[in-house]
Write an enzyme that holds these catalytic residues in place. Sequence first.
Site, PDB file in Angstrom:
ATOM      1  N   HIS A  72     -32.142  -9.774  -4.110  1.00  0.00           N
ATOM      2  CA  HIS A  72     -31.735 -11.159  -4.334  1.00  0.00           C
ATOM      3  C   HIS A  72     -32.804 -12.010  -5.005  1.00  0.00           C
ATOM      4  O   HIS A  72     -32.473 -12.981  -5.690  1.00  0.00           O
ATOM      5  CB  HIS A  72     -31.329 -11.804  -3.007  1.00  0.00           C
ATOM      6  N   HIS A 118     -31.103 -13.788  -7.901  1.00  0.00           N
ATOM      7  CA  HIS A 118     -30.959 -15.241  -7.997  1.00  0.00           C
ATOM      8  C   HIS A 118     -31.605 -15.776  -9.281  1.00  0.00           C
ATOM      9  O   HIS A 118     -31.115 -16.748  -9.875  1.00  0.00           O
ATOM     10  CB  HIS A 118     -31.566 -15.917  -6.776  1.00  0.00           C
ATOM     11  N   ASN A 120     -32.063  -9.853   1.888  1.00  0.00           N
ATOM     12  CA  ASN A 120     -32.164 -10.344   0.514  1.00  0.00           C
ATOM     13  C   ASN A 120     -32.603  -9.252  -0.463  1.00  0.00           C
ATOM     14  O   ASN A 120     -33.082  -9.562  -1.563  1.00  0.00           O
ATOM     15  CB  ASN A 120     -33.147 -11.521   0.448  1.00  0.00           C
ATOM     16  N   GLU A 173     -33.931 -16.643   9.671  1.00  0.00           N
ATOM     17  CA  GLU A 173     -34.619 -15.931   8.609  1.00  0.00           C
ATOM     18  C   GLU A 173     -36.128 -16.184   8.600  1.00  0.00           C
ATOM     19  O   GLU A 173     -36.735 -16.386   7.557  1.00  0.00           O
ATOM     20  CB  GLU A 173     -34.014 -16.316   7.243  1.00  0.00           C
ATOM     21  N   HIS A 187     -22.295 -13.043  -8.587  1.00  0.00           N
ATOM     22  CA  HIS A 187     -23.437 -12.845  -7.699  1.00  0.00           C
ATOM     23  C   HIS A 187     -23.699 -11.361  -7.458  1.00  0.00           C
ATOM     24  O   HIS A 187     -24.849 -10.896  -7.541  1.00  0.00           O
ATOM     25  CB  HIS A 187     -23.169 -13.561  -6.371  1.00  0.00           C
ATOM     26  N   ARG A 231     -23.024 -35.075  12.059  1.00  0.00           N
ATOM     27  CA  ARG A 231     -24.161 -34.305  12.562  1.00  0.00           C
ATOM     28  C   ARG A 231     -23.755 -32.955  13.163  1.00  0.00           C
ATOM     29  O   ARG A 231     -24.446 -32.411  14.009  1.00  0.00           O
ATOM     30  CB  ARG A 231     -24.983 -35.110  13.574  1.00  0.00           C
ATOM     31  N   GLU A 256     -22.913  -5.805  -2.380  1.00  0.00           N
ATOM     32  CA  GLU A 256     -23.445  -6.234  -1.087  1.00  0.00           C
ATOM     33  C   GLU A 256     -23.200  -5.177  -0.009  1.00  0.00           C
ATOM     34  O   GLU A 256     -23.993  -5.032   0.917  1.00  0.00           O
ATOM     35  CB  GLU A 256     -22.823  -7.573  -0.679  1.00  0.00           C
ATOM     36  N   LYS A 263     -25.210  -6.754   9.506  1.00  0.00           N
ATOM     37  CA  LYS A 263     -25.673  -8.123   9.339  1.00  0.00           C
ATOM     38  C   LYS A 263     -25.755  -8.836  10.686  1.00  0.00           C
ATOM     39  O   LYS A 263     -26.692  -9.598  10.937  1.00  0.00           O
ATOM     40  CB  LYS A 263     -24.765  -8.903   8.388  1.00  0.00           C
ATOM     41  N   ARG A 277     -34.668 -10.831   9.118  1.00  0.00           N
ATOM     42  CA  ARG A 277     -33.419 -11.166   8.429  1.00  0.00           C
ATOM     43  C   ARG A 277     -33.626 -11.297   6.925  1.00  0.00           C
ATOM     44  O   ARG A 277     -32.692 -11.094   6.145  1.00  0.00           O
ATOM     45  CB  ARG A 277     -32.813 -12.447   9.004  1.00  0.00           C
ATOM     46  N   LYS A 296     -25.346 -19.105   7.071  1.00  0.00           N
ATOM     47  CA  LYS A 296     -26.028 -19.729   5.938  1.00  0.00           C
ATOM     48  C   LYS A 296     -25.029 -20.545   5.131  1.00  0.00           C
ATOM     49  O   LYS A 296     -23.968 -20.040   4.751  1.00  0.00           O
ATOM     50  CB  LYS A 296     -26.656 -18.673   5.033  1.00  0.00           C
TER      51      LYS A 296
END
Length: 391
Positions: free
Chosen positions: A267, A271, A264, A256, A285, A138, A202, A246, A260, A160
Amino acid sequence: MPAETGAAALKGRAEPAIQTVEVALGARSYRILVGAGLLAEAGRHLAQAGRPRQVAIVTDENLADRHLPALQTALAEAGIAAVAQVLPPGEGAKSFGSFERLCEWLLEVRIERRDMVLAFGGGVVGDLAGFAAAVLRRGTRFAQVPTTLLAQVDSAVGGKTAINTRFGKNLIGAFHQPELVLADTDLLDSLPPRELRAGYAEVLKYGLLGDRAFLDWLAAHGPAVLDGADGGAARAEAIARSCRAKAAFVAGDERESGDRALLNLGHTFGHALEAEAGMTGDLLHGEAVAVGMLCAAILSERRGLLGAADTAAVRRHLAAAGLPQSLAEIGGADWPAGRLYAHMRQDKKAEGGRLRFVLMRGLGNAFLADDVAEDEVRDTLDAVRRPGNMA
């Protein structure tokens, strides 16, 4: 890359000062250290962050022979016990099967909550190891030593973590912040040029979404970031500035739920391109994001938000970095726009079934739009299908 590798080689170089970026998250705040020679000092920095009893290093086959011994030596010199798991390289490792095997191994070697999982690799290793750390018992301590430009400026920062599914990229995961990020610029010397170019996409993103001054700086210093001809000074500066950008977004919106999501930029398109390419690693990517950022610029221009000169500037930046600007350049000249749009409907930013796109009101001024119609998306994709028909 010099012929000599390992901790001894890295220690023997005269290097510029290390830059520190703070990620302000209250009791969970942490530092990003940027500069040369950090790998050889990894044990000392981990000890300062709170000495773990044992470290589980997660890396891949590309790093294991060249750099893993140096990391193990650095930890041993600081009196930190370490075990290592070596994964196959590539995006295919971000799967349920790899995730299960990694978690089982972490349990087998008895990694406890106050021990540490250390991601030593690019974005794939960081995402997979971070997700495993997030759920192991956990929640287990986590740190990153990113080894690619893309990971150093983006995926290793902000917490992330995720794996891929047949429905799309990074759809199963968790937010789990690292306790330390060591971005050793020496590690970039051995990257193939294509990997550096993909990471640069990026870097460019931060200028396009919120920092016109950085965008102008990249126009002058981008070649040095890519080739390292100035001894790595431009790389270190670009990485530190990207991380500061960032870190500010993460500190203000960790999960997010608001601004935030601007990170993206490109993206949602990118994606979808990766999903259509099959997430095999044939399309990197950063290459997908590069085409996606151009799509965002074209869509913004068609809505009257971005001038034609600004869209042309985006193209020039991408061309100067050797990044793709069309579907044809990434093997997608015949990819159906409808199928790409279907991939986008799985986007994590979607709310109530409505897609949200990051668009621009001028370069360096990004915003979220949730009123983009499907035909606008299809037309934008058709505009970048081949270099000759870009509008």
